[in-house]
Motif scaffolding. Structure first.
Motif, PDB file in Angstrom:
ATOM      1  N   ALA A 129      37.813  31.914  37.009  1.00  0.00           N
ATOM      2  CA  ALA A 129      37.096  31.674  35.749  1.00  0.00           C
ATOM      3  C   ALA A 129      37.902  32.193  34.566  1.00  0.00           C
ATOM      4  O   ALA A 129      38.039  31.502  33.550  1.00  0.00           O
ATOM      5  CB  ALA A 129      35.728  32.341  35.790  1.00  0.00           C
ATOM      6  N   MET A 130      38.449  33.391  34.692  1.00  0.00           N
ATOM      7  CA  MET A 130      39.256  33.951  33.597  1.00  0.00           C
ATOM      8  C   MET A 130      40.531  33.137  33.389  1.00  0.00           C
ATOM      9  O   MET A 130      40.955  32.927  32.255  1.00  0.00           O
ATOM     10  CB  MET A 130      39.568  35.415  33.874  1.00  0.00           C
ATOM     11  N   ALA A 131      41.121  32.659  34.457  1.00  0.00           N
ATOM     12  CA  ALA A 131      42.337  31.849  34.341  1.00  0.00           C
ATOM     13  C   ALA A 131      42.052  30.530  33.632  1.00  0.00           C
ATOM     14  O   ALA A 131      42.863  30.066  32.834  1.00  0.00           O
ATOM     15  CB  ALA A 131      42.918  31.584  35.729  1.00  0.00           C
ATOM     16  N   HIS A 132      40.895  29.939  33.893  1.00  0.00           N
ATOM     17  CA  HIS A 132      40.556  28.673  33.241  1.00  0.00           C
ATOM     18  C   HIS A 132      40.152  28.865  31.785  1.00  0.00           C
ATOM     19  O   HIS A 132      40.336  27.962  30.970  1.00  0.00           O
ATOM     20  CB  HIS A 132      39.456  27.951  34.003  1.00  0.00           C
ATOM     21  N   LEU A 133      39.596  30.019  31.460  1.00  0.00           N
ATOM     22  CA  LEU A 133      39.236  30.292  30.067  1.00  0.00           C
ATOM     23  C   LEU A 133      40.473  30.534  29.202  1.00  0.00           C
ATOM     24  O   LEU A 133      40.452  30.294  28.003  1.00  0.00           O
ATOM     25  CB  LEU A 133      38.294  31.495  29.980  1.00  0.00           C
ATOM     26  N   ASN A 134      41.553  31.004  29.822  1.00  0.00           N
ATOM     27  CA  ASN A 134      42.811  31.230  29.101  1.00  0.00           C
ATOM     28  C   ASN A 134      43.634  29.961  29.100  1.00  0.00           C
ATOM     29  O   ASN A 134      43.560  29.187  30.027  1.00  0.00           O
ATOM     30  CB  ASN A 134      43.617  32.368  29.747  1.00  0.00           C
ATOM     31  N   GLU A 156      33.429  36.433  24.322  1.00  0.00           N
ATOM     32  CA  GLU A 156      32.463  37.460  24.717  1.00  0.00           C
ATOM     33  C   GLU A 156      32.213  37.404  26.230  1.00  0.00           C
ATOM     34  O   GLU A 156      32.098  38.466  26.868  1.00  0.00           O
ATOM     35  CB  GLU A 156      31.128  37.242  23.973  1.00  0.00           C
ATOM     36  N   LEU A 157      32.157  36.201  26.791  1.00  0.00           N
ATOM     37  CA  LEU A 157      32.019  36.080  28.242  1.00  0.00           C
ATOM     38  C   LEU A 157      33.208  36.688  28.961  1.00  0.00           C
ATOM     39  O   LEU A 157      33.051  37.409  29.942  1.00  0.00           O
ATOM     40  CB  LEU A 157      31.910  34.603  28.646  1.00  0.00           C
ATOM     41  N   MET A 158      34.398  36.418  28.450  1.00  0.00           N
ATOM     42  CA  MET A 158      35.606  36.940  29.073  1.00  0.00           C
ATOM     43  C   MET A 158      35.623  38.475  29.026  1.00  0.00           C
ATOM     44  O   MET A 158      36.006  39.114  29.999  1.00  0.00           O
ATOM     45  CB  MET A 158      36.842  36.388  28.372  1.00  0.00           C
ATOM     46  N   MET A 159      35.208  39.050  27.916  1.00  0.00           N
ATOM     47  CA  MET A 159      35.132  40.507  27.807  1.00  0.00           C
ATOM     48  C   MET A 159      34.139  41.070  28.823  1.00  0.00           C
ATOM     49  O   MET A 159      34.361  42.121  29.415  1.00  0.00           O
ATOM     50  CB  MET A 159      34.758  40.936  26.395  1.00  0.00           C
ATOM     51  N   HIS A 160      33.045  40.346  29.031  1.00  0.00           N
ATOM     52  CA  HIS A 160      32.045  40.776  30.011  1.00  0.00           C
ATOM     53  C   HIS A 160      32.634  40.712  31.425  1.00  0.00           C
ATOM     54  O   HIS A 160      32.377  41.606  32.244  1.00  0.00           O
ATOM     55  CB  HIS A 160      30.787  39.907  29.894  1.00  0.00           C
ATOM     56  N   PHE A 161      33.418  39.670  31.717  1.00  0.00           N
ATOM     57  CA  PHE A 161      34.060  39.546  33.034  1.00  0.00           C
ATOM     58  C   PHE A 161      35.024  40.711  33.264  1.00  0.00           C
ATOM     59  O   PHE A 161      35.110  41.236  34.358  1.00  0.00           O
ATOM     60  CB  PHE A 161      34.836  38.247  33.170  1.00  0.00           C
ATOM     61  N   LEU A 162      35.769  41.088  32.229  1.00  0.00           N
ATOM     62  CA  LEU A 162      36.748  42.159  32.352  1.00  0.00           C
ATOM     63  C   LEU A 162      36.089  43.519  32.559  1.00  0.00           C
ATOM     64  O   LEU A 162      36.647  44.391  33.210  1.00  0.00           O
ATOM     65  CB  LEU A 162      37.648  42.213  31.114  1.00  0.00           C
TER      66      LEU A 162
END
Length: 186
Positions: free
Chosen positions: A153-158, A178-184
């Protein structure tokens, strides 16, 4: 799940911020484009009314949306499909009639990371992608954001999708960043 006036105002401000972000600069000679992603596993009437309200709000907010190219992406439990759909068709409800007739691009998936991969592959030129969910943010979070593989998911968001996404639940709007920060943080 029609959008309230406060939600429409927040939507207009957040979409303006997405369109005018330095990381989301328009390509020379490219007409701006927007995508509306609808979750098909929930209450379709509620999602459809939210999308109609969003389109009406954006068109009333800025002239930029009067002739903008738009796409409908139908995210179901068994497949993801999309169709180029004018905003006027969305307002008339025709975008939701066409979903049953078949669409241009079809992919089989139900996870959020697969949706992100699909959007990155087929809707990369969209400068704003609005994802409408038929649940509250807490419910979405409790279901682990429909994610099976967090790193995928993080790879696809980047590198760019995180700047273009706006997730709209019944009670909250969250950007891709904001979703990515939550994933991290997890």
């Amino acid at each position: 799940m029609a959008l309230t006036q406060l939600q429409q105002l927040e939507l207009n401000k957040r979409v303006d911020k997405i369109f005018h972000a330095p990381s989301n600069a328009p390509a020379v000679g490219h007409q701006p484009e927007i995508a509306f992603v609808t979750q098909m596993s929930g209450d379709r009437d509620a999602i459809h009314s939210s999308v109609k309200d969003a389109v009406a709000s954006l068109k009333a907010h800025d002239k930029m949306f009067q002739n903008m190219r738009s796409n409908m992406v139908y995210w179901g439990s068994s497949k993801i499909s999309s169709k180029v759909t004018p905003m006027s068709f969305i307002l008339m409800g025709k975008a939701f009639e066409e979903e049953e007739q078949g669409s241009d691009i079809v992919d089989k998936s139900q996870n959020f990371e697969d949706l992100c991969a699909y959007l990155k592959l087929y809707h990369a030129r969209c400068r704003c992608i609005l994802i409408f969910m038929d649940c509250t943010y807490v419910q979405f979070e409790s279901q682990n954001f429909y994610i099976a593989d967090r790193t995928a998911a993080m790879a696809h968001l980047n590198p760019f999708l995180k700047y273009r996404l706006l997730l709209i639940t019944r009670d909250k709007m969250v950007t891709g960043s904001e979703l990515m920060m939550h994933f991290l943080s997890k």
